[in-house]
Every structure is written in C-alpha cells, then in structure tokens.
Design a protein around this motif. Structure first.
Motif, PDB file in Angstrom:
ATOM      1  N   GLN A 139       0.816  -1.218   0.000  1.00  0.00           N
ATOM      2  CA  GLN A 139       0.000   0.000   0.000  1.00  0.00           C
ATOM      3  C   GLN A 139       0.848   1.265   0.000  1.00  0.00           C
ATOM      4  O   GLN A 139       0.487   2.264  -0.625  1.00  0.00           O
ATOM      5  N   GLY A 142       4.361  -0.080  -2.832  1.00  0.00           N
ATOM      6  CA  GLY A 142       4.067  -0.844  -4.040  1.00  0.00           C
ATOM      7  C   GLY A 142       5.167  -1.817  -4.416  1.00  0.00           C
ATOM      8  O   GLY A 142       5.450  -2.003  -5.604  1.00  0.00           O
ATOM      9  N   GLU A 190      -7.989  -5.795  -2.768  1.00  0.00           N
ATOM     10  CA  GLU A 190      -6.951  -4.918  -3.316  1.00  0.00           C
ATOM     11  C   GLU A 190      -6.269  -5.439  -4.570  1.00  0.00           C
ATOM     12  O   GLU A 190      -5.627  -4.666  -5.277  1.00  0.00           O
ATOM     13  N   GLY A 193      -6.868  -3.681  -8.116  1.00  0.00           N
ATOM     14  CA  GLY A 193      -6.164  -2.409  -8.299  1.00  0.00           C
ATOM     15  C   GLY A 193      -4.670  -2.583  -8.442  1.00  0.00           C
ATOM     16  O   GLY A 193      -4.022  -1.883  -9.242  1.00  0.00           O
ATOM     17  N   ILE A 194      -4.093  -3.519  -7.690  1.00  0.00           N
ATOM     18  CA  ILE A 194      -2.646  -3.748  -7.775  1.00  0.00           C
ATOM     19  C   ILE A 194      -2.262  -4.258  -9.160  1.00  0.00           C
ATOM     20  O   ILE A 194      -1.297  -3.786  -9.780  1.00  0.00           O
ATOM     21  N   ARG A 196      -3.905  -3.930 -11.952  1.00  0.00           N
ATOM     22  CA  ARG A 196      -4.120  -2.903 -12.979  1.00  0.00           C
ATOM     23  C   ARG A 196      -2.983  -1.881 -12.985  1.00  0.00           C
ATOM     24  O   ARG A 196      -2.590  -1.380 -14.046  1.00  0.00           O
ATOM     25  N   LYS A 197      -2.442  -1.550 -11.813  1.00  0.00           N
ATOM     26  CA  LYS A 197      -1.306  -0.628 -11.761  1.00  0.00           C
ATOM     27  C   LYS A 197      -0.066  -1.257 -12.391  1.00  0.00           C
ATOM     28  O   LYS A 197       0.678  -0.591 -13.122  1.00  0.00           O
ATOM     29  N   LEU A 198       0.165  -2.536 -12.106  1.00  0.00           N
ATOM     30  CA  LEU A 198       1.335  -3.207 -12.675  1.00  0.00           C
ATOM     31  C   LEU A 198       1.228  -3.319 -14.193  1.00  0.00           C
ATOM     32  O   LEU A 198       2.235  -3.218 -14.897  1.00  0.00           O
ATOM     33  N   LYS A 200      -0.525  -1.244 -16.035  1.00  0.00           N
ATOM     34  CA  LYS A 200      -0.742   0.110 -16.564  1.00  0.00           C
ATOM     35  C   LYS A 200      -2.078   0.211 -17.308  1.00  0.00           C
ATOM     36  O   LYS A 200      -2.153   0.625 -18.464  1.00  0.00           O
ATOM     37  N   ALA A 203      -8.329   2.153 -13.830  1.00  0.00           N
ATOM     38  CA  ALA A 203      -8.697   1.612 -12.523  1.00  0.00           C
ATOM     39  C   ALA A 203      -9.888   0.670 -12.590  1.00  0.00           C
ATOM     40  O   ALA A 203     -10.088  -0.149 -11.694  1.00  0.00           O
ATOM     41  N   GLN A 219       4.808  -5.541 -19.992  1.00  0.00           N
ATOM     42  CA  GLN A 219       4.209  -5.679 -18.667  1.00  0.00           C
ATOM     43  C   GLN A 219       3.447  -6.996 -18.543  1.00  0.00           C
ATOM     44  O   GLN A 219       3.470  -7.660 -17.489  1.00  0.00           O
ATOM     45  N   SER A 257     -12.334  -7.979 -11.930  1.00  0.00           N
ATOM     46  CA  SER A 257     -11.169  -8.431 -12.698  1.00  0.00           C
ATOM     47  C   SER A 257     -11.542  -9.451 -13.761  1.00  0.00           C
ATOM     48  O   SER A 257     -10.657 -10.035 -14.394  1.00  0.00           O
TER      49      SER A 257
END
Length: 747
Positions: A139, A142, A190, A193-194, A196-198, A200, A203, A219, A257
C-alpha cells in the motif's frame, strides 16, 4: 535343492557370525562414504551460498560440527535395525537384501540434503505480522516482492487442507484461521487495483480488445503469472467454500477483474461452469451475484463466452425446474427472468440458440403426436418441458417488438397449442390452463390475435364441470403447481370451482385484449353463444351465476364498441383501424377492462391464501430487481463496504473442511441421533418382533392416558421420549429381559 542349502546356511551359527561381521564392515564403509559426501556438500554450499552457510553457523552449529563418532553411532543404529529386519524377513535372498540396502542409502542421502538445503523454519509458518508487513509494503511503496509474497500466501490459503498442501516445494504451509481471513480479505479487495497498476491499465472497466492489445506488451509478459495465480487459486477456494456469504463476496470482488479471463480460455470455461452452479443452486443473494458476474463476462468478452454462457444457463435452468411446488415456483420464475435478461446482451446470437432449443421442443411434440405412447406423452407432459415453454414465452414477451426474436412467436404458439390439445381429458385441465395463459401473454406482447377461446370453452363442455360434485368439498387446489390431477380430485367441489374460475379469468383476459378492436362484436359472438349454452346445461347454480355476469360484460363491451364504430369512415383493411380507440385503450375505460381488473385482484388474493411457505431465494424473488439493493452498483459504493469482507471472513473456517464449523451442542445432538438410529437398526436386525415389544413396553410403562387411547400419536411419542430421558438404563434392561424371555419360550 537351492532352497534347502539356503535354509541350512541360515541355521549355521558360524555362517551367521560371518554374515554379521560382513554387514558391520559394509556399514562402516558406507558411513565413511556418507561422511565424505557430507563434507563435500558443505564445502560446495559455503562457496555457492555463503549467506546461508553463515546462517547455519549461527543457528545450527551441530549440523556443521559433526565427528566420526556420530557417524559410527548412526551406522551401529542402522546395523541393529538391519538385524531386526533380518529376524523378521528371514526368507529374503541376497539380491533383495542388496536392494533394500541401496534404498536405505538413497533415503539417507535425501534426508541429509533436505536437512541442509531446507528453508528457514520461521518462513514455513505465516503469521499476522508477516501479512501486515506485506500489506503495508504494497500500500505504501508498491513493492513487487511483497506482492509476490502475498500471492504465495494467498495460494497457500486457498489450498490449505489439500493433500498436496504439505509439499516441501511450497514456501508456506501452515496458518491460522485469523491469518487466512486477513489474507483473503486483503487479496480480494486490493488485488484488482494492484494488478491494474502493474499492467498500466485504467482503474476499472475494460473490454476484450484491451486485453488483446495488452498481451503483446512487456508488462503482460512480466506479470501475467500473477493474474493466472490469482484466478486459479480463487477458483480453487470457491469450490471448497460452503458459506453463501463467502462465495457471494468472493464473486463480487472477482467480477471487477473478470475481463482478464479473456487471456485464459481454460480458466474462463471453468469459471462459467462454477458460477452457473452457484446461480442455479445458491441461496440468499448468491444467485443474483452469480448472474451479474455472468452477465458482466458476456458484456465485456462478447463472442468469446456468449455461446457457452447461453448454452450453460439454459442447461442449468432445465436441471433446476424438474419439479415445481409453491415454495419453488417463484425461484423458477427468477431463474427464467435471469435467462431472459442475459439474452438481451446479444439478441442475434440469442435468436440462433433460441431457434435450436424451441426446435428441440417441437421435435418432442412431433414424436408424441406420431408415436402416441405413454413414454412419448410423458416427455411432453412434464415440468421440464412446460417450464421451457414458459421460459421462451417470457423471452418472446420481453423482446416481441424486436425484429430478432419476433419470428419465433409463431412456431412457439403452434407448439403450445399442440401441447394443449395433445391429451384432451379433464385430468390435464391444469396443463391446458397453463398453455392458455402462455398464449394470452404472447398475444398481448406481439399484438397478434390467437384463438384461445375454443380451448377454454371446450373445457366447459366436458361432463366433469357440468355435473354436481360427488367427491365432497376436497382440499384447495393450486392449479399453478400441478399439471395433472387424480381421479378422486376430479369429483371434488374445490377442483370444479378452481377450473371454472380459471376459465372465466383467462377468457376475460383474452376478450379484454381485443375489447378496443373494431371487430370485437364479431370475435366475441361465438364465445358468448357457447357461454349461454353452458348456463343452460350446467346444474351448478354458482357457475351459472358467474357465467351470466361475464356474458353481461361481453354484451356491454359490444355496445361500447358498436356505438363508436357507427361514426367510422375507414375500411377494415386501412391502417387507420389500428388507431381505433387508442386513447380509451390507454385509459382502460372499456367494461371488460374494468371487469378484468377486479378479477386480477381476486386471483391475487386467492394465490396469497394458497402460499404456504417462503421461496428459496427470498420473497418476490421472481422480480429481477428485488435483490439489486444488496449489490453494489459502482466501485465507489463498493469501496465503502470493504468492511463486509472482514465480517464475512470472520469465522474459523479453513479450506479442506467438509462444512462450516458447527456449534458443539448441535454437533453432539446430531451424533446422539445418529447413534440412536444406528442402535435401533441393529436391534431391528437382531429381532423381527421388536415392534411388538415396543408396543408392549409403552403399554406397561405408559401413563393411563396412553392406555386409554385418547391421546394422539404426538403425545405418545413425547411421553415415550420423556421416559427414555428419565430412566434409560431400566427401560433398556426391561427391553432385553422381555426379548430374552421371548426367545427362551420360542426355543
């Protein structure tokens, strides 16, 4: 001869002493080899991994500082074990002994390697502090290493209790229920979201095209294994869960997801299968959550899963509608509404599947008409067939104005009409009324005239509804939950009233649909004539009264139409005929429309009085929107309910258990009941006359009220249970004494 020589050598003590010395010498040489191999492995370990070697020096110095005496002791212990084995297995030959020695050497080598190269002992147990540190690192910073650690812990949590859960290859293997709950809640809340950030990505949202483009990026090649692990382990734990709230929460979080399943076709098929099972058999809000998950898959993935979802949901619907009762009726209606809602996603594809399924129903009806056997009739006159007709009737009514599904209205109408006329007997009146109801719905939704009055008026002309009942009043009959009635029920007053009232209601519904037509007088003329004939021939006064009231409404509506069509200037084939009395139709001012409104209220009151129990999914579950309030409609709303996960995963349940942990009292009661039942079965097996003994026991030990026979069975059962609780030893002794005397007399 060879066997005798071997036996002779075994009995010779000299030979035994020589063999013992040889074994000791071999063991000593083997111990030296093990010692040498041990030292060489430690030297290579010091060169390859000096940090781990340093760790061993600090925590396990004895493993590094071994001497020859330890090895000799081990050799002596092994020699003693071999002596014991030889005393037991004295028939082994030399080759078998050599094989056993080789296996022992190999096992010793493997055990030694496991002791040297195993992970730190503290890493094998997942603690709350470890999970908190991973969550904090993810959190705040990252860190990818923390993500991998939490995913390994998530895999251990999902596979906890499996046969392969204690495999040495896994980094973590044990945990408590508190740690399990914490891991599950964090990952499910969580991880979307994690990931999706990895990768790119935005959200939320996404479609199949987005995933197709993503699969060619760097990625994806780096982090796709995390996605596969997330979905695979979540699917595994879904199959282990038994609590509907846990399953519903897990599916609700996985839905965000679900678009990533486009990259894993095999996992997608498995998820569709599992979710369909929960949709058909789940309780509470689980069917709605499962359906929303399925619909979201179809919307986002399109053709990749539409065919499989359409086939799967229809098959699941058929499997869950074999039987109908008052409690299950609304649940089946709910399932049908879900299928209709899913068809909306892609109507052209839905048409192709609907055509195939309706054709299957037509083929079954054709076989029944041609073969005319009981087996062929049974395939048509069963709940599965009728519920399928109800399903497609609902789909046509929902999308009757759409050009894609409107062509299916005609073949479906032909099938329903054929089913209604297949066996024209009074015992199948409930089935015929159900078919008429479906035809009225199709007619109202498509605006097409369907002649259903003949099906209803033919029922009134049968002798079962014209003569006074001879079977008494009878029980109230719910025609919605039966397809066929028994012969004694045909003669009851309750059945006659239910049939006649249903005929009046359905005929009024049919005529009310065309009560604003310019041709109402012509279309209602023949029904009115046959109703007057029924009034003259029937011997039941209450039926005559109801029919006269309906006839008066038909005549009043005919006058209502004739007055307004006197001023009509268009021809019957003009398009202006469609707009005739359009304003009055919206207001519902015709006499028949008002009469039908009162009939609907009366029918609803009658259905409410027949409702005996609540439905499986919840009250009013047939309405699709009834449980939508329990489902978060947006990510923002769902984020405010993260505490729900902590509430759901708060029990001591762990994967691998057969069911949720039960209270100790209930478990003890169930065990006592099972034991008592097993004892009774054993007693029955021992003595065929045990029923007579029990009767005599109740007569002897019972109260005066029992012997007089005035109390009912419930009171006798309660008194017997009370006696068992008060003096179980004495009653058991008396029982066995009587049984012993009886057997003695028989002998």
């Amino acid at each position: 001869m060879g066997a005798k020589k071997k036996a002779k050598f075994r009995d010779d003590p000299i030979v035994d002493g020589m063999d013992e010395e040889d074994r000791k010498s071999r063991k000593t040489s083997k111990s030296k080899k093990v010692e040498k191999g041990h030292k060489e492995q430690l030297q290579s370990l010091q060169e390859k991994d000096p940090e781990f070697y340093k760790y061993l020096q600090e925590h396990d110095q004895e493993l590094l500082e071994f001497n020859d005496e330890d090895v000799e002791d081990d050799a002596n212990i092994a020699t003693e074990d071999d002596d014991i084995d030889e005393n037991v297995n004295f028939d082994m030959d030399a080759e078998e002994m050599q094989e056993m020695e080789d296996e022992e050497m190999q096992s010793e080598q493997e055990t030694f390697e496991d002791d040297v190269f195993k992970e730190k002992p503290s890493k094998n147990v997942i603690t709350t502090e470890m999970v908190d540190s991973w969550c904090k690192s993810i959190q705040e910073d990252g860190k990818l290493s923390a993500v991998r650690s939490i995913m390994r812990a998530f895999r251990t949590a999902c596979h906890y209790g499996d046969d392969a859960g204690d495999d040495s290859s896994t980094k973590f293997s044990t945990m408590s229920s508190r740690v399990f709950n914490k891991i599950m809640v964090f990952v499910l809340n969580e991880m979307d979201g994690i990931l999706r950030k990895l990768l790119k990505l935005p959200a939320s949202g996404g479609k199949k095209e987005t995933i197709s483009e993503l699969m060619s990026t760097k990625q994806w090649k780096t982090h796709n294994h995390l996605l596969k692990s997330y979905f695979g382990n979540a699917l595994h734990v879904l199959n282990q869960m038994t609590d509907t709230e846990m399953i519903a929460f897990t599916l609700r979080r996985l839905k965000y997801s679900a678009v990533f399943l486009a990259a894993f076709p095999s996992l997608l098929r498995k998820y569709v299968k599992v979710v369909l099972h929960f949709w058909g058999t789940g309780g509470g809000a689980l069917p709605v959550v499962s359906f929303l998950f399925l619909r979201d898959l179809c919307i986002r993935l399109g053709t990749d899963c539409l065919d499989e979802c359409f086939k799967g949901i229809y098959k699941t619907y058929v499997l869950n509608c074999h039987f109908v009762n008052t409690a299950k009726l609304q649940h089946i209606q709910f399932l049908g509404n879900c299928v209709t809602e899913l068809l909306r996603v892609d109507l052209p594809t839905a048409y192709q599947h609907a055509f195939v399924f309706i054709r299957q129903l037509a083929m079954l009806l054709r076989d029944a008409l041609n073969m005319k056997t009981k087996e062929a009739f049974r395939k048509v006159y069963e709940w599965k067939f009728m519920n399928c007709l109800e399903l497609w009737t609902g789909a046509i009514c929902a999308y009757g104005s759409e050009p894609d599904l409107k062509p299916l209205a005609y073949p479906l109408t032909q099938i329903i009409s054929g089913v209604a006329r297949l066996v024209p007997t009074a015992r199948y009146f409930p089935l015929r009324l159900r078919c008429v109801r479906m035809l009225n719905r199709i007619s109202a939704s498509t605006g097409t005239f369907i002649p259903v009055s003949n099906l209803l008026l033919d029922m009134l002309e049968m002798k079962e509804l014209n003569r006074p009942p001879t079977g008494g009043v009878g029980k109230a009959v719910d025609l919605r939950t039966i397809l066929k009635v028994s012969k004694p029920t045909l003669k009851t007053r309750a059945f006659q009233e239910a049939c006649v009232i249903s005929v009046i209601e359905e005929l009024s519904e049919h005529l009310a649909q065309w009560s604003y037509s310019v041709a109402f007088f012509e279309s209602s003329f023949i029904p009115a004539v046959r109703l007057r004939t029924f009034c003259k021939t029937t011997k039941v006064e209450r039926f005559r009264k109801e029919m006269r009231h309906l006839i008066r409404q038909i005549e009043a509506n005919s006058e209502f139409i004739n007055e307004r069509r006197m001023s009509v200037t268009f021809l019957p084939n003009d398009s202006a005929a469609k707009s005739f009395l359009e304003d009055e139709k919206k207001l519902g001012t015709s006499p028949l429309s008002k009469y039908v409104a009162t009939l609907r209220q009366r029918a609803q009151q009658r259905r409410d009085s027949l409702m005996e129990s609540s439905v499986l999914v919840g009250e009013k579950s047939s309405i699709f929107e009834s449980k939508m309030g329990k489902i978060p409609e947006s990510d923002e709303e769902d984020d405010t309910r993260n505490d729900e996960g902590a509430a759901v995963f708060s029990s001591s349940w762990l994967p691998g258990n057969d069911s949720k942990v039960k209270p100790p009292k209930e478990e003890k009661k169930k065990k006592k009941k099972k034991k008592r039942k097993r004892d009774e079965e054993e007693e029955v097996a021992d003595d065929d006359d045990i029923v007579e003994d029990l009767v005599l026991s109740s007569d002897e030990d019972g109260s005066p009220g029992d012997s007089s026979g005035e109390d009912d069975n419930t009171e006798q059962f309660g008194a017997r249970q009370q006696r068992k609780k008060q003096t179980p030893p004495n009653s058991s002794m008396k029982f066995h004494a009587r049984k012993f005397k009886k057997r003695k007399k028989a002998n």
